[in-house]
Design a protein around this motif. Structure first.
Motif, PDB file in Angstrom:
ATOM      1  N   THR A 298      11.994 -45.760 -37.193  1.00  0.00           N
ATOM      2  CA  THR A 298      13.315 -46.367 -37.045  1.00  0.00           C
ATOM      3  C   THR A 298      14.432 -45.594 -37.069  1.00  0.00           C
ATOM      4  O   THR A 298      15.741 -46.060 -36.474  1.00  0.00           O
ATOM      5  CB  THR A 298      13.286 -47.554 -37.784  1.00  0.00           C
ATOM      6  N   ARG A 299      14.478 -44.424 -37.836  1.00  0.00           N
ATOM      7  CA  ARG A 299      15.773 -43.486 -37.811  1.00  0.00           C
ATOM      8  C   ARG A 299      16.064 -43.101 -36.602  1.00  0.00           C
ATOM      9  O   ARG A 299      17.032 -42.939 -36.172  1.00  0.00           O
ATOM     10  CB  ARG A 299      15.253 -42.472 -38.777  1.00  0.00           C
ATOM     11  N   TRP A 300      14.970 -42.484 -35.839  1.00  0.00           N
ATOM     12  CA  TRP A 300      15.305 -41.892 -34.275  1.00  0.00           C
ATOM     13  C   TRP A 300      15.732 -43.099 -33.609  1.00  0.00           C
ATOM     14  O   TRP A 300      16.400 -42.742 -32.516  1.00  0.00           O
ATOM     15  CB  TRP A 300      14.094 -41.090 -33.970  1.00  0.00           C
ATOM     16  N   LEU A 301      14.743 -44.065 -33.700  1.00  0.00           N
ATOM     17  CA  LEU A 301      15.088 -45.019 -32.864  1.00  0.00           C
ATOM     18  C   LEU A 301      16.693 -45.679 -32.670  1.00  0.00           C
ATOM     19  O   LEU A 301      17.423 -46.000 -31.876  1.00  0.00           O
ATOM     20  CB  LEU A 301      14.356 -46.382 -33.148  1.00  0.00           C
ATOM     21  N   ASP A 302      17.024 -45.813 -33.883  1.00  0.00           N
ATOM     22  CA  ASP A 302      18.406 -46.298 -34.276  1.00  0.00           C
ATOM     23  C   ASP A 302      19.343 -45.216 -33.610  1.00  0.00           C
ATOM     24  O   ASP A 302      20.538 -45.449 -32.980  1.00  0.00           O
ATOM     25  CB  ASP A 302      18.666 -46.164 -35.825  1.00  0.00           C
ATOM     26  N   GLU A 303      19.172 -43.918 -33.736  1.00  0.00           N
ATOM     27  CA  GLU A 303      20.082 -42.878 -33.422  1.00  0.00           C
ATOM     28  C   GLU A 303      20.250 -42.953 -32.027  1.00  0.00           C
ATOM     29  O   GLU A 303      21.086 -42.873 -30.950  1.00  0.00           O
ATOM     30  CB  GLU A 303      19.668 -41.598 -33.799  1.00  0.00           C
TER      31      GLU A 303
END
Length: 589
Positions: A84-89
């Motif tokens: 979700t870190r990459w999804l959020d970015e």
């Protein structure tokens, strides 16, 4: 030992790359690993000046006000069990767009990670539409679902861990309003886990032969929504290479493919991603091979095929020829002397061929050469023909072949089957000149096509480069692609294309003459092709080390204006350090 030490330095700096090399050594040997390390080091040196600062200084308000209309753009992002870190970015990079008439379609393909479903459920932005598949559909089915949900005139495909530039949609809107293309693509780079941007890929304008070698469009990959459905959308049987299959099928239906020469998209480098580790998805490589094979057969008949190469996701397109009825005329420019002619004839014989051929030697009658060559070799008197073009025209006028190969006598070695490969591409309908990879005797590339600089000066592409595969900052010198100009040291053209383009200019040196011919071929609607699998080793390279001047406007559609090609190598210019609007040069978008 020096190469091994350099490879070890890379491995220490980049452990994921080290793992990839170890896997490659098991499959392909230590030589392969050393070549890969050499390629990476050289590519990094070409891209060392990379900066994307200039994009932050665009007059975006002026661009927005200059649009006669604001077409709606849908960004479609399939989602599946992503951190979700990459999804959020990824999501935030879209929502920070300077262009306002867009929507973001997030399609969850039945993620089993509760953090993903929780994150998607937390989004409360009117520009975002979240939907979830009832059953797992895979990347193609999920992408199709996103396209069905989209309301935009155009669709932009985006991976769930990548980034787009905040001006990306604005540039796409500008292209839509100005040109209404069916397909749009941009330049790209990579972003590591710390947000550092690197490894840019500056692409040429629409290049059919490059697409038949690799999915060079990559990202941004956008298209007109109705055209997407007319083409049939993504196909599940090509999962992993579904975008490549789609691009190939789209290219069969349109020539309206638009290139935006700006880095607008960043692939996220993760251990599991193709951007970082091509070995992570070998099934995708096979899917791409199948997609290309199908495309070639649809376009050129059942005799066409796609072969693998030594590189992941890089393919070799082969075309059918009627060898029994095809005669190849090999025309040797023999002004450099009888010894070179004998050696060149021997090189031709040693290279082997399945084609019927004749050899014609161009020499001045002033020198007695009777009986000094194979009696089956014809000698044409070129007295009074003082330029390359004049000699070439005389030789072609005397030749009987359907395919005309021009070769300089100073070529000492040729790749096996060179004649067959040149003939099959030259015989392809719509092809102009076919060029080859010319090597210096020190093992570096002497020429991989010819380009023109803005001031009209000509340069041999990749001159001085090691003969290794690398994908930044331009298309690899070991990948087949289209070119504007070919080097006359070893070229081929069909008799029919020669009749369409006309004779060679007789007023200048070889480099300028052949470039002029390439420009005329391009103007006639033909594709000039560089085939790196055809290799010629050259003696006395210093005799050819001349930079000519073209009469063209200094524009090469198969190059990229963002690159510095002053020395023939594609170099990223060093940009001045500037304080960016959004922060330091290594900030994330």
């Amino acid at each position: 030992m020096g190469k091994i030490k350099k490879a070890m330095k890379i491995a220490i700096k980049d452990p994921v790359y080290a793992v990839r090399l170890i896997k490659g050594v098991r499959r392909r040997g230590i030589r392969w690993a050393l070549d890969k390390s050499k390629a990476r080091l050289f590519a990094e040196s070409l891209s060392s000046g990379y900066s994307y600062d200039e994009e932050e200084y665009l007059d975006t308000d002026g661009m927005l006000n200059g649009l006669s209309r604001k077409p709606r753009i849908s960004v479609v992002m399939p989602v599946y069990n992503v951190d979700t870190r990459w999804l959020d970015e990824a999501v935030k990079s879209v929502l920070s767009s300077t262009y306002d008439n867009f929507e973001l379609i997030l399609v969850d393909d039945c993620s089993t990670d509760e953090r993903v479903t929780k994150y998607l459920g937390s989004i409360s932005d009117s520009r975002v539409k979240v939907t979830r598949n009832e059953k797992n559909l895979g990347i193609s089915g999920t992408s199709n679902r996103g396209a069905e949900e989209a309301s935009g005139e155009y669709i932009v495909m985006m991976d769930n861990d990548d980034l787009i530039h905040r001006n990306a949609l604005l540039h796409i809107a500008e292209a839509i309003v100005g040109s209404a293309p069916d397909v749009i693509y941009s330049d790209e780079d990579k972003t590591d886990q710390d947000g550092i941007r690197k490894a840019p890929f500056y692409k040429p304008d629409w290049s059919p032969d490059l697409l038949r070698s690799q999915m060079y469009m990559g990202h941004i990959f956008a298209f007109r929504r109705n055209f997407f459905f007319e083409t049939g959308g993504f196909r599940k049987e090509f999962d992993g290479a579904q975008d490549y299959d789609l691009a190939l099928r789209m290219s069969e239906r349109t020539s309206r493919l638009w290139h935006i020469p700006r880095v607008l998209y960043s692939w996220r480098e993760l251990p599991s991603s193709t951007a970082m580790n091509p070995d992570s998805k070998p099934y995708a490589h096979i899917a791409g091979l199948k997609a290309l094979d199908g495309h070639l057969k649809r376009m050129f008949g059942q005799g066409a095929r796609a072969d693998e190469t030594d590189q992941w996701y890089v393919y070799d397109a082969r075309y059918p020829t009627n060898r029994k009825n095809l005669l190849v005329s090999v025309i040797i420019d023999g002004t450099s002397g009888a010894e070179n002619i004998r050696r060149c004839i021997k090189a031709i014989a040693n290279a082997g061929t399945g084609s019927r051929y004749e050899i014609i030697v161009l020499r001045e009658a002033a020198e007695d050469i009777s009986g000094r060559f194979d009696p089956t070799v014809r000698v044409v008197d070129t007295s009074g023909a003082s330029t390359f073009g004049a000699r070439a025209n005389k030789g072609i006028n005397e030749a009987d072949g359907d395919i005309l190969i021009l070769i300089d006598a100073r070529v000492t070695r040729l790749s096996i089957g060179f004649m067959d490969r040149l003939a099959e591409k030259a015989a392809r309908i719509g092809t102009g000149i076919v060029g080859s990879r010319v090597m210096s005797d020190d093992g570096t590339i002497f020429s991989a096509g010819v380009t023109v600089l803005p001031d009209g000066a000509l340069r041999r592409l990749f001159k001085g480069s090691p003969s290794v595969h690398y994908g930044t900052p331009f298309a690899s010198p070991l990948v087949t692609r289209n070119i504007l100009g070919a080097d006359g040291i070893l070229i081929a053209i069909s008799r029919s294309s020669f009749g369409l383009i006309g004779t060679f200019s007789e007023s200048s040196d070889m480099l300028e003459t052949c470039f002029d011919y390439g420009v005329r071929s391009f103007a006639a609607g033909l594709l000039n092709v560089y085939d790196p699998h055809v290799q010629a080793e050259l003696k006395e390279t210093e005799a050819f080390d001349i930079n000519g001047f073209s009469q063209s406007n200094g524009s090469d559609p198969y190059s990229n204006t963002r690159l510095n090609l002053e020395d023939g190598l594609p170099v990223v210019p060093v940009a001045p350090r500037m304080k960016r609007v959004l922060g330091d040069n290594n900030d994330k978008q």
